[in-house]
Structure formats: C-alpha cells, structure tokens
Design a protein around this motif. Structure first.
Motif, short mmCIF file in Angstrom:
data_model
loop_
_atom_site.label_atom_id
_atom_site.label_comp_id
_atom_site.label_asym_id
_atom_site.label_seq_id
_atom_site.Cartn_x
_atom_site.Cartn_y
_atom_site.Cartn_z
N SER A 129 0.84 -1.21 0.00
CA SER A 129 0.00 0.00 0.00
C SER A 129 0.86 1.25 0.00
O SER A 129 0.59 2.21 -0.74
N LEU B 110 1.05 3.97 -3.20
CA LEU B 110 0.70 5.38 -2.99
C LEU B 110 1.89 6.31 -3.21
O LEU B 110 1.72 7.45 -3.66
N SER B 111 3.09 5.83 -2.92
CA SER B 111 4.27 6.69 -2.98
C SER B 111 4.83 6.83 -4.39
O SER B 111 5.41 7.86 -4.73
N PRO C 237 1.87 3.62 -10.32
CA PRO C 237 1.37 2.68 -9.30
C PRO C 237 1.54 1.22 -9.68
O PRO C 237 1.75 0.36 -8.81
#
Length: 357
Positions: free
Chosen positions: A245, A249-250, A302
């Motif tokens: 996750s 997101l990063s 992503p």
C-alpha cells in the motif's frame, strides 16, 4: 594364496597398501582372483575389507575367515563393490541446452509461485476492505516515510542530472538542423512518458524493494514470521499489505517529483546552451506538450510500485536458513524487479502506441 592378519581398520590403513603391493611384487604374485586367508585378522571394518579385496584382485576373490562376523562383512562388501562409472564428456552445446531448460523450468515455477502469492495478497486485501479496521494505517504511514520522503533527495538529484543530459544531447544533435528549440519537447516528453517514472522505479527497486526483502528475510531467519503464524497473525496482512500500500501510494508522488526535477534540469541546461529563459522554456512547454504525456507516466507509476513491492516481499518470505540466503534473495529481488519494470514499460509503450496516445 594371500595371507593377511592383524588389524585392518580405517585408522590403520595409512601406508598399508604400498607395503602390501611391494610384498606381492616381491613374491611375484599376480592380482587376480586370489584365495585370501584372513583367519589371522583380529579387527576388521568396511574400509579394511575393501582394502583386502582390492589387494587380492577384486570382489571375485575367495575369502577364508575364522569369524562369522568377518565373513558376513566380506560378503556385504563383495556384493556392493563395483567399478566407478566412466566420466561423461558432454559437449558444451548439450550443457548449454540443459542450462537453458533448467532456467526455463525455474522461471516457470517462479512465475507460478509469484502468481499464487499475488492471489493471496488480493484475497487479504479484499478481506481488509470488508473489515477496514484490519488496515494498519500507522504501518502504511511509516512505510511511506521510508519509501517516499527519504527517497526524495536521490530521486530528485538523479532526475535533475538526467534532464540536464537529455537537454545537452538534444541541443547538440538538433542544432545540426536548426531545430534546437525542440529540445524543450524532447526533455518534457522523454521525462513525462518514460524516463521520469522508469528512473524512479529503478531507484525504488534498488532502495525500497531490496529493503523489503532484507527486512522480511531477516524476520524469517529469526523465526519471527513463524512466531506470527503461531499466535494466529497473517504475515501477508501484517508485513506485506502495508508495504505494498505504501509503495503504490508513494510511486506516483515520487514519479511526479522526478518529472519536475527532470524538467528543472532541462530548463537549466537550455538557459546555458540556448538563448532561453526559464519563462520561455515553460511557456513553450505549456504550448507544445499535451497533458496526456504526463498522464501516461502517472498511469505506469502505481503499477510499477505494486510489482516492486510484491516481488520484494515475495523474495523476503522465500528466505531459508541463514544470513547468506538473505543476501542472495535480496540481490535476486532487485534484478527481478528491474527486469519486470522494464518489460512492463515496453508493454505499456506498445499499448499506448496502438491506442495512438
């Protein structure tokens, strides 16, 4: 007839064969199917029995013993003595084909195991969506700090320098045709579509993907993962899901940061090598480069993040035995991550080319 006696054990055989062969040669006795008188043997083991049979000419020799245990031992050794298989001399081509086949089978097994692991992650994620309390937000935030905030410097510096290099090379090549002003488009499209997200993914694979493998692998070696399973905790939910996750997101944030620093590097180079100002560079960028070039890189980000995180965590859970395994699988995870990222980038390029985007 050959007569032997005394102690014939593995600890007393050093130098014994040379003495025995010298005695046989002095007596003019041939080594072939002898009758051996071993009644004088006091102590005997398998190594001694084999040595006697080899001196006598082989397993077909007839052995006379005073003890039944010695007779049984000779019988066992005689039944199991055989010639060493001849050394195979395979051609380099056959060895090469064998190596290719072995690697192909390993890649297939690795792909099956990775697909099964990805399916387990999807099931765990679906269960966490049904029960949102199972999401460990604190762990996700902590991992985002590690993979995003602490990577900003290295991603920014490298993308800045790549932007400078692209602009410099663009100016040098396009100047031959009087089209050096198109350097702006070369820098922007190259960074937005390919280089920004690709460089960021490679840096993240070497930095964060390897860290995931090393962290989980060390826990495997210390049996912490087994302890989690023993007390009823799912390692995928507690160790893998927060890392995936966080990286998913990063990665868009890091890719955006890489794009911006790459553009800044290109703008700096253009102000040095061309009669451009920063305002002119970004005005031309706004007028000539469409938003879809930027969106394409953001779509890839992503996906690359998920691939890197899944491979890093998967290899970490494969660690067995010792710290050496941690190092080997950490290296393997980085290589696999970079390979998969480049392959996926090629697939995305073909898809967007066919879609005329």
């Amino acid at each position: 007839m050959i007569e032997v006696g005394g102690t014939w054990t593995v600890f007393s055989l050093r130098g014994l064969r040379a003495k025995a062969e010298k005695a046989l040669a002095a007596a003019g006795t041939a080594k072939a199917g002898h009758v051996v008188d071993a009644k004088g043997v006091e102590r005997l083991d398998t190594a001694g029995a084999m040595e006697i049979l080899q001196l006598a000419g082989g397993p077909e020799s007839e052995i006379e013993t005073a003890k039944k245990a010695h007779a049984d031992l000779f019988e066992v050794v005689q039944k199991n003595m055989c010639e060493a298989p001849r050394e195979r001399h395979e051609s380099w081509f056959l060895q090469w084909l064998e190596e290719i086949g072995r690697n192909a089978i390993h890649m297939y097994e690795q792909g099956v195991a990775l697909s099964a692991f990805f399916g387990e992650i999807l099931v765990t994620f679906a269960e966490a969506c049904i029960s949102p309390k199972r999401f460990r937000i604190n762990a996700v935030v902590r991992q985002m700090y590690e993979v995003w905030v602490r990577a900003l410097v290295i991603v920014g510096v490298l993308c800045f320098l790549i932007g400078v290099v692209i602009a410099y090379q663009g100016v040098q090549q396009l100047k031959q045709f009087g089209a050096e002003t198109f350097t702006v488009e070369a820098v922007a499209i190259g960074m937005f579509r390919e280089l920004g997200v690709l460089l960021t993914a490679i840096i993240v694979a070497g930095r964060s993907g390897s860290a995931f493998t090393a962290q989980i692998g060390t826990m495997q070696v210390n049996q912490e993962v087994d302890a989690m399973r023993t007390i009823g905790l799912n390692p995928v939910e507690w160790l893998v899901l927060p890392r995936i996750s966080a990286l998913v997101l990063s990665m868009p944030l890091l890719a955006f940061w890489g794009d911006m620093t790459g553009l800044l590097g290109g703008a700096v180079a253009c102000t040095v090598y061309l009669d451009f100002t920063f305002v002119q560079f970004f005005d031309r960028l706004r007028d000539t480069v469409g938003p879809w070039h930027f969106y394409i890189g953001m779509i890839k980000a992503p996906v690359f993040g998920m691939v890197i995180a899944v491979i890093g965590c998967f290899e970490g859970l494969q660690v067995r035995g010792s710290a050496e395994s941690v190092g080997q699988l950490t290296t393997k995870s980085v290589v696999e991550s970079i390979f998969c990222v480049i392959v996926l980038d090629a697939v995305f390029s073909i898809i967007f080319l066919l879609a005329n985007v």
